[in-house]
Design a protein around this motif. Structure first.
Motif, PDB file in Angstrom:
ATOM      1  N   ASP A  98       0.957  -1.083   0.018  1.00 13.57           N
ATOM      2  CA  ASP A  98      -0.059   0.033   0.097  1.00 13.57           C
ATOM      3  C   ASP A  98       1.026   1.212  -0.203  1.00 13.57           C
ATOM      4  O   ASP A  98       1.992   1.138   0.404  1.00 13.57           O
ATOM      5  N   ALA A  99       0.493   2.117  -0.662  1.00 14.37           N
ATOM      6  CA  ALA A  99       1.259   3.569  -0.763  1.00 14.37           C
ATOM      7  C   ALA A  99       0.173   4.675  -0.675  1.00 14.37           C
ATOM      8  O   ALA A  99      -1.020   4.337  -0.975  1.00 14.37           O
ATOM      9  N   LYS A 100       0.576   6.082  -0.441  1.00 14.58           N
ATOM     10  CA  LYS A 100      -0.373   7.006  -0.672  1.00 14.58           C
ATOM     11  C   LYS A 100      -0.596   7.242  -2.007  1.00 14.58           C
ATOM     12  O   LYS A 100       0.248   6.943  -2.897  1.00 14.58           O
ATOM     13  N   PRO A 101      -1.948   7.837  -2.497  1.00 15.14           N
ATOM     14  CA  PRO A 101      -2.183   8.023  -3.808  1.00 15.14           C
ATOM     15  C   PRO A 101      -1.280   9.092  -4.245  1.00 15.14           C
ATOM     16  O   PRO A 101      -0.991  10.183  -3.616  1.00 15.14           O
ATOM     17  N   SER A 102      -1.402   9.277  -5.737  1.00 13.51           N
ATOM     18  CA  SER A 102      -0.742  10.273  -6.265  1.00 13.51           C
ATOM     19  C   SER A 102      -1.498  11.558  -6.004  1.00 13.51           C
ATOM     20  O   SER A 102      -0.666  12.700  -6.265  1.00 13.51           O
ATOM     21  N   THR A 103      -2.669  11.529  -5.745  1.00  8.31           N
ATOM     22  CA  THR A 103      -3.134  12.896  -5.525  1.00  8.31           C
ATOM     23  C   THR A 103      -2.860  13.782  -4.248  1.00  8.31           C
ATOM     24  O   THR A 103      -3.223  14.719  -4.321  1.00  8.31           O
ATOM     25  N   MET A 104      -1.914  12.989  -3.505  1.00 10.90           N
ATOM     26  CA  MET A 104      -1.707  13.664  -2.460  1.00 10.90           C
ATOM     27  C   MET A 104      -0.275  14.401  -2.598  1.00 10.90           C
ATOM     28  O   MET A 104       0.059  15.180  -1.866  1.00 10.90           O
ATOM     29  N   PHE A 105       0.304  14.499  -3.900  1.00 11.58           N
ATOM     30  CA  PHE A 105       1.355  15.015  -4.085  1.00 11.58           C
ATOM     31  C   PHE A 105       1.054  16.276  -5.322  1.00 11.58           C
ATOM     32  O   PHE A 105       0.275  16.069  -6.156  1.00 11.58           O
ATOM     33  N   ALA A 106       1.891  17.361  -5.216  1.00  9.58           N
ATOM     34  CA  ALA A 106       1.497  18.510  -5.882  1.00  9.58           C
ATOM     35  C   ALA A 106       2.027  18.184  -7.363  1.00  9.58           C
ATOM     36  O   ALA A 106       1.433  18.665  -8.396  1.00  9.58           O
ATOM     37  N   GLU A 107       2.936  17.230  -7.549  1.00  7.41           N
ATOM     38  CA  GLU A 107       3.367  17.210  -9.064  1.00  7.41           C
ATOM     39  C   GLU A 107       3.425  15.446  -9.029  1.00  7.41           C
ATOM     40  O   GLU A 107       3.817  14.700  -8.006  1.00  7.41           O
ATOM     41  N   LYS A 108       3.221  14.822 -10.222  1.00  7.37           N
ATOM     42  CA  LYS A 108       3.372  13.313 -10.547  1.00  7.37           C
ATOM     43  C   LYS A 108       4.691  12.968 -10.317  1.00  7.37           C
ATOM     44  O   LYS A 108       5.190  11.858  -9.729  1.00  7.37           O
ATOM     45  N   GLU A 109       5.800  13.866 -10.704  1.00  7.65           N
ATOM     46  CA  GLU A 109       7.228  13.495 -10.267  1.00  7.65           C
ATOM     47  C   GLU A 109       7.493  13.183  -8.706  1.00  7.65           C
ATOM     48  O   GLU A 109       8.266  12.392  -8.492  1.00  7.65           O
ATOM     49  N   LEU A 110       7.016  14.121  -8.067  1.00  8.86           N
ATOM     50  CA  LEU A 110       6.982  14.188  -6.621  1.00  8.86           C
ATOM     51  C   LEU A 110       6.521  12.540  -6.239  1.00  8.86           C
ATOM     52  O   LEU A 110       7.314  11.793  -5.033  1.00  8.86           O
ATOM     53  N   TYR A 111       5.582  12.111  -6.591  1.00 14.53           N
ATOM     54  CA  TYR A 111       4.767  10.924  -6.099  1.00 14.53           C
ATOM     55  C   TYR A 111       5.617   9.731  -6.647  1.00 14.53           C
ATOM     56  O   TYR A 111       5.893   8.885  -5.934  1.00 14.53           O
TER      57      TYR A 111
END
Length: 129
Positions: A98-111
């Motif tokens: 399990d991981a945090k969703p990409s929506t929690m990050f300002a940019e996809k690259e940070l995800y």
């Protein structure tokens, strides 16, 4: 070493490309992964094909269909079944976490950097050299 996620899509028709990428690169195939998360109260998974680093070049590709496949532990689905069949065909076990969703990050690259950190920490991919 450069490690980079290469996003193919969200797991609809691009899932076929992900599967063919794994088959075509069997000699470089390192892992098959399913990363589970929740977005807008929906349980979803990202499916990932991790290849061994190139030599020369030291580039490690992680092909991903991001957060578009239903989590198979919540809702059985044909797309995940196809990925599981691929794992059986290639003699691999799907690594799931399990991981945090990409929506929690300002940019996809940070995800993707967050995921690379998790993969390095758990020794699924090598650290930078």
């Amino acid at each position: 070493m450069i490690q980079r996620f290469i996003e193919l899509g969200e797991g609809y028709s691009d899932l076929y490309e992900l599967i063919e990428t794994a088959r075509a690169n069997q000699q470089r195939l390192m892992h098959l992964m399913a990363i589970h998360t929740k977005i807008n109260e929906k349980d979803v998974s990202s499916l990932v094909v991790v290849l061994k680093p190139t030599d020369p070049g030291k580039f490690q590709a992680l092909y991903v269909c991001r957060e578009g496949v239903p989590n198979p532990h919540v809702l059985k689905n044909k797309r995940f079944d196809m990925f599981a069949e691929l794992a059986a065909e290639l003699g691999k076990t799907i690594i799931e976490f399990d991981a945090k969703p990409s929506t929690m990050f300002a940019e996809k690259e940070l995800y993707y950097q967050h995921l690379i950190g998790i993969l390095r920490l758990n020794h699924y991919i090598p650290p930078l050299q």
